[in-house]
Design a protein around this motif. Sequence first.
Motif, PDB file in Angstrom:
ATOM      1  N   THR A 158      22.676 -61.493 -26.987  1.00 49.07           N
ATOM      2  CA  THR A 158      23.959 -60.775 -26.987  1.00 49.07           C
ATOM      3  C   THR A 158      24.460 -60.544 -25.571  1.00 49.07           C
ATOM      4  O   THR A 158      25.655 -60.724 -25.282  1.00 49.07           O
ATOM      5  CB  THR A 158      23.811 -59.427 -27.722  1.00 49.07           C
ATOM      6  OG1 THR A 158      23.397 -59.671 -29.066  1.00 49.07           O
ATOM      7  CG2 THR A 158      25.135 -58.684 -27.741  1.00 49.07           C
ATOM      8  N   LYS A 189      23.976 -67.619 -35.793  1.00 47.35           N
ATOM      9  CA  LYS A 189      25.052 -66.766 -36.342  1.00 47.35           C
ATOM     10  C   LYS A 189      25.659 -65.889 -35.248  1.00 47.35           C
ATOM     11  O   LYS A 189      26.891 -65.728 -35.175  1.00 47.35           O
ATOM     12  CB  LYS A 189      24.513 -65.906 -37.472  1.00 47.35           C
ATOM     13  CG  LYS A 189      25.618 -65.145 -38.225  1.00 47.35           C
ATOM     14  CD  LYS A 189      25.079 -64.425 -39.430  1.00 47.35           C
ATOM     15  CE  LYS A 189      26.218 -63.837 -40.265  1.00 47.35           C
ATOM     16  NZ  LYS A 189      27.175 -63.047 -39.500  1.00 47.35           N
ATOM     17  N   ILE A 190      24.808 -65.312 -34.385  1.00 55.94           N
ATOM     18  CA  ILE A 190      25.319 -64.500 -33.271  1.00 55.94           C
ATOM     19  C   ILE A 190      26.273 -65.328 -32.404  1.00 55.94           C
ATOM     20  O   ILE A 190      27.370 -64.884 -32.044  1.00 55.94           O
ATOM     21  CB  ILE A 190      24.153 -63.975 -32.412  1.00 55.94           C
ATOM     22  CG1 ILE A 190      23.309 -62.964 -33.201  1.00 55.94           C
ATOM     23  CG2 ILE A 190      24.688 -63.311 -31.138  1.00 55.94           C
ATOM     24  CD1 ILE A 190      22.019 -62.557 -32.497  1.00 55.94           C
ATOM     25  N   ILE A 248      33.056 -68.928 -31.374  1.00 56.46           N
ATOM     26  CA  ILE A 248      34.123 -69.425 -32.250  1.00 56.46           C
ATOM     27  C   ILE A 248      34.350 -70.936 -32.139  1.00 56.46           C
ATOM     28  O   ILE A 248      34.298 -71.656 -33.122  1.00 56.46           O
ATOM     29  CB  ILE A 248      35.453 -68.680 -32.002  1.00 56.46           C
ATOM     30  CG1 ILE A 248      35.247 -67.202 -32.285  1.00 56.46           C
ATOM     31  CG2 ILE A 248      36.577 -69.254 -32.864  1.00 56.46           C
ATOM     32  CD1 ILE A 248      36.423 -66.330 -31.927  1.00 56.46           C
ATOM     33  N   ASN A 258      27.846 -68.257 -33.189  1.00 61.30           N
ATOM     34  CA  ASN A 258      29.017 -68.751 -33.928  1.00 61.30           C
ATOM     35  C   ASN A 258      30.068 -67.658 -34.104  1.00 61.30           C
ATOM     36  O   ASN A 258      31.271 -67.903 -33.949  1.00 61.30           O
ATOM     37  CB  ASN A 258      28.569 -69.270 -35.292  1.00 61.30           C
ATOM     38  CG  ASN A 258      29.655 -70.060 -36.001  1.00 61.30           C
ATOM     39  OD1 ASN A 258      30.710 -70.338 -35.431  1.00 61.30           O
ATOM     40  ND2 ASN A 258      29.414 -70.424 -37.241  1.00 61.30           N
ATOM     41  N   ASP A 259      29.633 -66.430 -34.417  1.00 65.03           N
ATOM     42  CA  ASP A 259      30.573 -65.331 -34.677  1.00 65.03           C
ATOM     43  C   ASP A 259      31.391 -64.975 -33.437  1.00 65.03           C
ATOM     44  O   ASP A 259      32.546 -64.550 -33.548  1.00 65.03           O
ATOM     45  CB  ASP A 259      29.821 -64.083 -35.157  1.00 65.03           C
ATOM     46  CG  ASP A 259      29.300 -64.247 -36.574  1.00 65.03           C
ATOM     47  OD1 ASP A 259      29.730 -65.193 -37.258  1.00 65.03           O
ATOM     48  OD2 ASP A 259      28.452 -63.432 -36.996  1.00 65.03           O
ATOM     49  N   ARG A 260      30.818 -65.172 -32.241  1.00 66.35           N
ATOM     50  CA  ARG A 260      31.502 -64.710 -31.033  1.00 66.35           C
ATOM     51  C   ARG A 260      32.096 -65.837 -30.178  1.00 66.35           C
ATOM     52  O   ARG A 260      33.112 -65.640 -29.520  1.00 66.35           O
ATOM     53  CB  ARG A 260      30.535 -63.872 -30.196  1.00 66.35           C
ATOM     54  CG  ARG A 260      30.159 -62.562 -30.911  1.00 66.35           C
ATOM     55  CD  ARG A 260      29.360 -61.655 -30.041  1.00 66.35           C
ATOM     56  NE  ARG A 260      30.026 -61.326 -28.793  1.00 66.35           N
ATOM     57  CZ  ARG A 260      29.449 -60.642 -27.809  1.00 66.35           C
ATOM     58  NH1 ARG A 260      28.203 -60.220 -27.942  1.00 66.35           N
ATOM     59  NH2 ARG A 260      30.108 -60.388 -26.697  1.00 66.35           N
TER      60      ARG A 260
END
Length: 285
Positions: free
Chosen positions: A134, A51-52, A58, A54-56
């Motif tokens: 991150t 999720k980390i 894209i 995929n969210d950033r």
Amino acid sequence: MILSMTGFGRAEDVFEGKKICVDIKSLNSKSFDLNIKIPLRYKEKEFEIRKILNDRIIRGKVDCYISVENLEESNDVKINRNLIDSYMNELRTIAGDGPDFEYLKMAVRLPDAITSRPDELTDGEWENLARIVTNSVDRFEEFRKAEGQTLHLELEKNIQNIDKYLSEVIPYEEVRINSVKERYQKSLKEFENVDETRFYQEMAYFTEKLDISEEKVRLSQHLKYYKEVMDNEDFNGKKLGFISQEIGREINTLGSKANHAEIQKLVVMMKDDLEKIKEQTLNVL
């Protein structure tokens, strides 16, 4: 702002004697396509890690490699001495006296003689891992921005080239139409009993078919729109791809209507720059 789909980022840190390293790299793709390799101890957190990313990230064909290395000696093995002694006594009772070493080799193979101490993932280690992931994405994005600046310069240069070639078409337009008229008027004199009215109607129709005014206007608008989207919209790769297709249609129509050697040369040069634009646009996020 233009961002490249190609990127690379690495981050690492040490937590409680473990060196944790996260590598992320990507190539262009129509969607988000993630391949992740993760140690077994972190498998329970794979969904959160995905999720980390995929969210950033894209979009892109992404590879993420997470590795962990123990820097300190640790004894994660437990030898159950009492149980092994019990196994050996039972073996002596059954087999009689013999070398203790032989009984020991058999005893350590029996259930629960040697076990591994449980090593569960703590909240602290997961928080540290999430921070490393991150940080790796942060460096990945910095790489994308740097690549995007290079892409922006190349795309802008190609768009300007096409616009320049389009302006060079103008001087040949009137010459081209006049050449066609003179050729047809010369042909008219070689025939007798020709309906001049019909002849001029046909010539007007043919001249209209050769008119490239609309194509020039539309091509100029598409070039301006491409640059506007490139400069002002984020995550604009797909949209730029659609605009480049429209640019290609107008250039092809211009070439089919040209009927003039110099204009055809300019069209070929436009197509050369357009191919570079299409290739580079595929790598825009």
